[in-house]
Design a protein around this motif. Sequence first.
Motif, PDB file in Angstrom:
ATOM      1  N   ASP A 143     -75.436  28.251  36.163  1.00  0.00           N
ATOM      2  CA  ASP A 143     -76.965  28.196  35.783  1.00  0.00           C
ATOM      3  C   ASP A 143     -76.888  26.563  36.364  1.00  0.00           C
ATOM      4  OD1 ASP A 143     -75.424  28.608  32.829  1.00  0.00           O
ATOM      5  OD2 ASP A 143     -77.240  26.760  32.935  1.00  0.00           O
ATOM      6  N   THR A 202     -82.865  25.965  38.320  1.00  0.00           N
ATOM      7  CA  THR A 202     -82.526  26.878  38.827  1.00  0.00           C
ATOM      8  C   THR A 202     -83.628  27.807  38.977  1.00  0.00           C
ATOM      9  OG1 THR A 202     -80.867  27.288  38.144  1.00  0.00           O
ATOM     10  CG2 THR A 202     -81.515  28.967  39.094  1.00  0.00           C
ATOM     11  N   THR A 203     -84.673  28.678  40.048  1.00  0.00           N
ATOM     12  CA  THR A 203     -85.464  29.759  40.207  1.00  0.00           C
ATOM     13  C   THR A 203     -85.177  30.854  40.910  1.00  0.00           C
ATOM     14  OG1 THR A 203     -86.040  29.433  42.314  1.00  0.00           O
ATOM     15  CG2 THR A 203     -87.110  28.081  41.003  1.00  0.00           C
ATOM     16  N   ASP A 255     -83.271  30.345  44.384  1.00  0.00           N
ATOM     17  CA  ASP A 255     -82.524  30.014  44.683  1.00  0.00           C
ATOM     18  C   ASP A 255     -81.273  31.647  43.948  1.00  0.00           C
ATOM     19  OD1 ASP A 255     -83.475  27.828  45.010  1.00  0.00           O
ATOM     20  OD2 ASP A 255     -83.474  26.842  42.641  1.00  0.00           O
ATOM     21  N   ILE A 256     -81.522  31.938  43.446  1.00  0.00           N
ATOM     22  CA  ILE A 256     -80.463  32.928  43.053  1.00  0.00           C
ATOM     23  C   ILE A 256     -80.044  33.744  44.383  1.00  0.00           C
ATOM     24  CG2 ILE A 256     -79.896  35.139  41.721  1.00  0.00           C
ATOM     25  CD1 ILE A 256     -79.611  32.376  40.135  1.00  0.00           C
ATOM     26  N   GLN A 294     -78.389  32.107  46.742  1.00  0.00           N
ATOM     27  CA  GLN A 294     -76.706  32.397  46.661  1.00  0.00           C
ATOM     28  C   GLN A 294     -76.197  33.321  47.116  1.00  0.00           C
ATOM     29  OE1 GLN A 294     -75.224  30.947  42.705  1.00  0.00           O
ATOM     30  NE2 GLN A 294     -77.247  29.908  43.025  1.00  0.00           N
TER      31      GLN A 294
END
Lengths: 148, 81
Positions: B23, B27-28, B31-32, B35
Amino acid sequence: MLTRVTPEPLVTDEAVAAVGNPAAGAIGIFLGVVRDNNLGRRVNYLEYDAYPSMAEKVMAEIGREACGKFALEDVAILHRTGRLEIGEASLLVAVSTGHRAESFEAGHWIVNEVKKRVPVWKKEVWEDGEEWIEGPESLGVQAPASMR
Amino acid sequence: MITVLLFASVAEKAGTRRLELPDGTGTTVGDIRDQLVERYPALEPMLPNLLFAVDEEYVRTDAPVRAGQTVAVIPPVSGGC
């Protein structure tokens, strides 16, 4: 209200008992069952995946919304997971209502909402292959851009 | 850490149902998602139809994600028959 995601066979009598209510004049039951064909292809069996804890939560939301929209006494929504053979029930919706018309309307609405937003997925397995079905009725496909 | 859950077609493409991501501040969900696509490029064509949930609630991709939360990647659902 009864909501459940389970690998065990769905038992209609249990759902009927769960929605039973002295004020009810009707109990409507819907069973979604595994069909041996889809879009012209022979289906051998279906495999259901789910996010069980969220699925039960979304089912409960749908149940509460249905109680606000229709004159429901009670509601049960159950979905099975894992491998299901032809003819087995994957979805069971039962509603109890004072009068019959509402039981059909509420049942229809609930089934449609389940297909839009409950996180459950099916894979069709054919003689010569398999594919995850991505439901055309799913929110993810109907998709308001605001959700992205 | 942030737990990410994958299901159905997405889990199959990625070859896993669960992973942990570090984390960070700000982080939104988006963003996840980025990734994930970096780690599993096979997910890229699926992006337009994916929805996301944080701690079992559907959210938009600009929703914040904090340490300890669970992000679920939700391909188009197909329950019932």
